[in-house]
Design a protein around this motif. Structure first.
Motif, PDB file in Angstrom:
ATOM      1  N   ALA A 183       0.831  -1.203   0.000  1.00  0.00           N
ATOM      2  CA  ALA A 183       0.000   0.000   0.000  1.00  0.00           C
ATOM      3  C   ALA A 183       0.864   1.250   0.000  1.00  0.00           C
ATOM      4  O   ALA A 183       1.982   1.247   0.518  1.00  0.00           O
ATOM      5  CB  ALA A 183      -0.919  -0.003   1.214  1.00  0.00           C
ATOM      6  N   ARG A 184       0.332   2.296  -0.598  1.00  0.00           N
ATOM      7  CA  ARG A 184       0.955   3.620  -0.587  1.00  0.00           C
ATOM      8  C   ARG A 184      -0.005   4.609   0.050  1.00  0.00           C
ATOM      9  O   ARG A 184      -1.216   4.515  -0.129  1.00  0.00           O
ATOM     10  CB  ARG A 184       1.313   4.072  -1.992  1.00  0.00           C
ATOM     11  N   ASP A 185       0.549   5.553   0.785  1.00  0.00           N
ATOM     12  CA  ASP A 185      -0.262   6.587   1.425  1.00  0.00           C
ATOM     13  C   ASP A 185      -0.885   7.467   0.356  1.00  0.00           C
ATOM     14  O   ASP A 185      -0.194   7.935  -0.550  1.00  0.00           O
ATOM     15  CB  ASP A 185       0.611   7.422   2.362  1.00  0.00           C
ATOM     16  N   LYS A 186      -2.200   7.687   0.446  1.00  0.00           N
ATOM     17  CA  LYS A 186      -2.875   8.451  -0.605  1.00  0.00           C
ATOM     18  C   LYS A 186      -2.500   9.933  -0.604  1.00  0.00           C
ATOM     19  O   LYS A 186      -2.637  10.588  -1.632  1.00  0.00           O
ATOM     20  CB  LYS A 186      -4.384   8.279  -0.520  1.00  0.00           C
ATOM     21  N   ASP A 187      -1.985  10.449   0.507  1.00  0.00           N
ATOM     22  CA  ASP A 187      -1.590  11.865   0.561  1.00  0.00           C
ATOM     23  C   ASP A 187      -0.140  12.092   0.119  1.00  0.00           C
ATOM     24  O   ASP A 187       0.154  13.033  -0.602  1.00  0.00           O
ATOM     25  CB  ASP A 187      -1.784  12.423   1.968  1.00  0.00           C
ATOM     26  N   THR A 188       0.771  11.213   0.565  1.00  0.00           N
ATOM     27  CA  THR A 188       2.199  11.429   0.295  1.00  0.00           C
ATOM     28  C   THR A 188       2.756  10.527  -0.792  1.00  0.00           C
ATOM     29  O   THR A 188       3.823  10.802  -1.329  1.00  0.00           O
ATOM     30  CB  THR A 188       3.029  11.195   1.573  1.00  0.00           C
ATOM     31  N   GLY A 189       2.080   9.407  -1.072  1.00  0.00           N
ATOM     32  CA  GLY A 189       2.590   8.449  -2.043  1.00  0.00           C
ATOM     33  C   GLY A 189       3.658   7.526  -1.475  1.00  0.00           C
ATOM     34  O   GLY A 189       4.157   6.647  -2.176  1.00  0.00           O
ATOM     35  N   GLU A 190       4.020   7.708  -0.190  1.00  0.00           N
ATOM     36  CA  GLU A 190       5.040   6.866   0.420  1.00  0.00           C
ATOM     37  C   GLU A 190       4.461   5.496   0.769  1.00  0.00           C
ATOM     38  O   GLU A 190       3.254   5.331   0.920  1.00  0.00           O
ATOM     39  CB  GLU A 190       5.601   7.533   1.679  1.00  0.00           C
ATOM     40  N   LEU A 191       5.352   4.511   0.908  1.00  0.00           N
ATOM     41  CA  LEU A 191       4.941   3.162   1.279  1.00  0.00           C
ATOM     42  C   LEU A 191       4.338   3.160   2.685  1.00  0.00           C
ATOM     43  O   LEU A 191       4.698   3.987   3.529  1.00  0.00           O
ATOM     44  CB  LEU A 191       6.135   2.221   1.227  1.00  0.00           C
ATOM     45  N   VAL A 192       3.422   2.218   2.930  1.00  0.00           N
ATOM     46  CA  VAL A 192       2.773   2.104   4.234  1.00  0.00           C
ATOM     47  C   VAL A 192       3.266   0.836   4.922  1.00  0.00           C
ATOM     48  O   VAL A 192       3.281  -0.243   4.326  1.00  0.00           O
ATOM     49  CB  VAL A 192       1.232   2.082   4.100  1.00  0.00           C
ATOM     50  N   TRP A 193       3.661   0.991   6.169  1.00  0.00           N
ATOM     51  CA  TRP A 193       4.168  -0.079   7.014  1.00  0.00           C
ATOM     52  C   TRP A 193       3.309  -0.120   8.266  1.00  0.00           C
ATOM     53  O   TRP A 193       2.588   0.841   8.554  1.00  0.00           O
ATOM     54  CB  TRP A 193       5.625   0.194   7.396  1.00  0.00           C
TER      55      TRP A 193
END
Length: 142
Positions: free
Chosen positions: A42-52
């Motif tokens: 998954a990627r954060d919808k606001d930042t585009g960074e990976l989600v852990w």
């Protein structure tokens, strides 16, 4: 409405008795993009960074069970080491945000937690504030 999406909360307000990580950091699955054979993170919808995600135990003795705190970062975050003899890692979360929602299974109000960083707990000075000292605070706790 003034509050849209997640709202920021101070770590000490959310965890006045501390927070403890149980286990390690796990990648969060993007359930829409993943298939049985192909895991997509998954990627954060606001930042585009990976989600852990990390499993957390609340320091409040009235809290029951564990829950997940999601972390957003371009690479896998590293949880500080547990002090000698401790089964869990005392931590603080930086950039903590809360998203309330209604649990469809129970119809009850619930919330999810997201943070931008996980840091060693700061036990100095009696107050619980995020520390950028990535090691000394955890060692002081031991």
């Amino acid at each position: 409405m003034a509050v849209k999406g997640p709202f920021k909360v101070a770590f000490g307000d959310m965890f006045p008795l501390g927070a403890f990580v149980k286990g390690g950091v796990e990648a969060v699955r993007d359930f829409d993009a993943s298939t049985k054979e192909n895991f997509v993170q998954a990627r954060d919808k606001d930042t585009g960074e990976l989600v852990w995600a990390v499993e957390v135990v609340d320091g409040d003795p009235e809290s029951k069970g564990t829950f997940k705190v999601k972390l957003t970062a371009p690479v896998q975050p590293i949880v500080p080491e547990a002090p000698a003899g401790f089964p869990f890692v005392p931590v603080e979360f930086e950039g903590l945000a809360v998203t309330p929602y209604v649990n469809s299974g129970t119809g009850r109000l619930a919330y999810s937690l997201k943070a931008s960083a996980v840091l060693p707990a700061n036990f100095k000075g009696g107050g619980r504030t995020a520390s950028k000292d990535n090691g000394a605070a955890a060692k002081d706790a031991a």
